[in-house]
Design an enzyme around this catalytic site. Structure first.
Site, PDB file in Angstrom:
ATOM      1  N   GLY A   1       0.827  -1.200   0.000  1.00  0.00           N
ATOM      2  CA  GLY A   1       0.000   0.000   0.000  1.00  0.00           C
ATOM      3  C   GLY A   1       0.865   1.255   0.000  1.00  0.00           C
ATOM      4  N   SER A   2       0.378   2.275   0.665  1.00  0.00           N
ATOM      5  CA  SER A   2       1.048   3.584   0.604  1.00  0.00           C
ATOM      6  C   SER A   2       2.393   3.630   1.305  1.00  0.00           C
ATOM      7  CB  SER A   2       0.129   4.659   1.175  1.00  0.00           C
ATOM      8  OG  SER A   2      -0.965   4.878   0.308  1.00  0.00           O
ATOM      9  N   THR A   3       2.749   2.605   2.090  1.00  0.00           N
ATOM     10  CA  THR A   3       4.090   2.603   2.687  1.00  0.00           C
ATOM     11  C   THR A   3       5.163   2.514   1.601  1.00  0.00           C
ATOM     12  OG1 THR A   3       4.155   0.192   2.991  1.00  0.00           O
ATOM     13  CG2 THR A   3       3.231   1.503   4.788  1.00  0.00           C
ATOM     14  N   PHE A   4       4.792   2.003   0.420  1.00  0.00           N
ATOM     15  CA  PHE A   4       5.737   1.908  -0.690  1.00  0.00           C
ATOM     16  C   PHE A   4       6.123   3.289  -1.218  1.00  0.00           C
ATOM     17  CE2 PHE A   4       7.073   1.023  -5.078  1.00  0.00           C
ATOM     18  CZ  PHE A   4       7.942  -0.036  -4.876  1.00  0.00           C
ATOM     19  N   LYS A   5       5.311   4.286  -0.915  1.00  0.00           N
ATOM     20  CA  LYS A   5       5.624   5.651  -1.360  1.00  0.00           C
ATOM     21  C   LYS A   5       6.942   6.140  -0.762  1.00  0.00           C
ATOM     22  CE  LYS A   5       0.739   6.693  -2.014  1.00  0.00           C
ATOM     23  NZ  LYS A   5      -0.487   7.301  -1.450  1.00  0.00           N
TER      24      LYS A   5
END
Length: 481
Positions: free
Chosen positions: A217-221
């Site tokens: 999810g957005s932790t990959f950002k």
């Protein structure tokens, strides 16, 4: 010599040759196959008749051998079993080994080459042989806090020291009681094994390092932001696009800016700084940024962090990965932690740890030392640098952006009074009609004390509401010591 005696002599000589040949065959050539045969009860009793060394956390054994009053000689005991089971594994007369009991079997049983001289000393002194003591890097308080915080939910927590790579907590839930598999009551063991394998909650999986892996999810950002900084074309203050919606390149699919279908732009005129985009977790900003950076650049950066690599801690770690041969639409979705992105919580804790360690990723490890029963140190953890994906200056920018995300963004539930906390939440979609997974990835530091953490709660929903408070509790347990 008369003819009858000569015949007798030849028969006797032939029998000796046959005896010598058969003995040589069974003791030399067939020994390995016979020892490995599950029907060989002598091998089984010999294996379980050993006094295996204890596994220790903060000076207290969490797995050890006790003399038993049956033919096996020793019974392996685990306490507290469920909290450490994904790490220790089990030692079963019926189903063999798992976890550290398997990966460090030679050490725990005393058969390792490094223990040769200890075996000689034990033999000469007449002392009963015992396997080596394995001291883990785990922090008992952090482990307990993580285990209790997850409770009966499916998920995992990994906490590590970013400066040494020492794993301070590794929890996977639901867990199991390894004592049930270590029992010498084979009927009860068989039933326990059947129950565990038929359980749809998969308690035997170590979700922290293996299993099916998770979309980040957005932790990959965080990885996309790090890639942008390292490219030399961006800083945390660079202004990037962030419209309310984004039509994926070469596709009619439309990406919304926020989870739940929100279509608000990231800032005035559909633009914001990189830091603000991370604070708000803007999907369109990072999708467009990923496309601008290019698939090869992003794949190279993730590889520097360890994606695609097999690791041993010494438990085997399933490699994290992103998709290959990505077109721009797939790359856009990859850049917000979806499409074919799959990660372990350990991998994401390593990513967070690099930002707290001036861009350096350390080799993660669960074992602090190995000692003989007379306390001679056989081996001791020596921190090893794995890679440096970021410069110290860019790592500092990442910390600033992550701190802003916790102080005035989606990660506010991870705040700790008087402590620098940086992080990123994630809400990872993974199945049609299924609640999203809840993520938090970040770090905390106060003085010389540092900790990096990754938390995943399966189907937990918003990371800001579920995973972030768990991460706070774990980081606080480490920092406050």
């Amino acid at each position: 010599m008369n003819k009858p005696l000569r015949h007798v002599w030849l028969v006797i000589a032939l029998l000796f040759v046959l005896l010598f040949t058969s003995t040589t065959y069974f003791q030399v050539f067939a020994a390995g196959r016979l020892n490995a045969d599950g029907r060989n009860s002598r091998t089984l009793y010999n294996e379980f008749g050993r006094n295996r060394g204890p596994i220790v956390v903060d000076g207290t054994p969490i797995a050890w051998s006790e003399e038993s009053d049956d033919t096996y000689g020793y019974l392996r005991t685990y306490e507290p079993g469920g909290m450490y089971a994904p790490v220790t594994g089990y030692y079963s007369v019926r189903y063999g080994f798992a976890g550290l009991e398997r990966s460090l079997n030679d050490t725990l049983s005393g058969d390792a080459d490094s223990l040769f001289y200890q075996r000689i000393a034990d033999t000469l002194s007449g002392r009963a042989t015992q396997g080596a003591t394995v001291e883990l890097t785990l922090d008992a308080e952090a482990q307990q806090v993580a285990y209790e915080a997850l409770g009966d939910r499916r998920g995992a927590v990994v906490a590590l020291d970013p400066t040494t790579g020492e794993i301070l907590a590794m929890v996977s839930t639901p867990s199991y009681d390894p004592n049930q598999l270590a029992s010498h009551d084979t009927g009860a063991v068989t039933q326990a094994w059947s129950d565990l394998n038929e359980d749809p909650e998969r308690p035997l999986s170590n979700r922290a390092i293996a299993g099916d892996l998770y979309p980040p999810g957005s932790t990959f950002k965080l990885l996309v932001a790090a890639t942008a900084l390292d490219s030399g074309g961006y800083t945390k203050d660079s202004v990037i696009p962030g419209p309310g919606t984004y039509t994926l390149p070469g596709s009619s699919s439309v990406m919304n800016n926020h989870a739940g279908g929100g279509q608000e732009p990231c800032g005035p005129d559909d633009r914001s700084t990189l830091q603000s985009a991370l604070q708000q977790s803007c999907n369109t900003s990072f999708a467009m940024l990923g496309v601008e950076l290019g698939a090869e650049t992003l794949q190279a950066k993730t590889a520097e962090y360890g994606f695609g690599d097999r690791m041993s801690i010494p438990l085997g770690v399933t490699p994290s990965r992103i998709g290959s041969d990505l077109d721009d639409a797939q790359l856009a979705t990859t850049s917000i932690g979806q499409y074919e992105d799959r990660v372990t919580p350990l991998q994401m804790a390593m990513v967070a740890g690099s930002f707290a360690n001036d861009g350096v990723v350390m080799e993660p490890n669960l074992v602090r030392s190995v000692r003989t029963q007379d306390l001679r140190t056989v081996s001791e953890l020596s921190p090893q640098e794995r890679s440096q994906p970021l410069s110290a200056a860019n790592a500092a920018q990442m910390r600033e952006m992550m701190v802003a995300t916790v102080e005035d963004g989606t990660g506010s539930a991870a705040q700790i009074d008087g402590v620098e906390v940086g992080g990123k939440t994630g809400t990872a979609e993974w199945g049609e009609g299924r609640p999203a997974h809840s993520w938090f990835v970040g770090y905390a530091q106060a003085g010389d004390r540092k900790v990096a953490v990754a938390v995943i709660v399966e189907e937990g929903g918003y990371g800001s509401q579920v995973a972030a408070p768990i991460a706070k509790d774990v980081m606080e347990a480490v920092i406050d010591q």
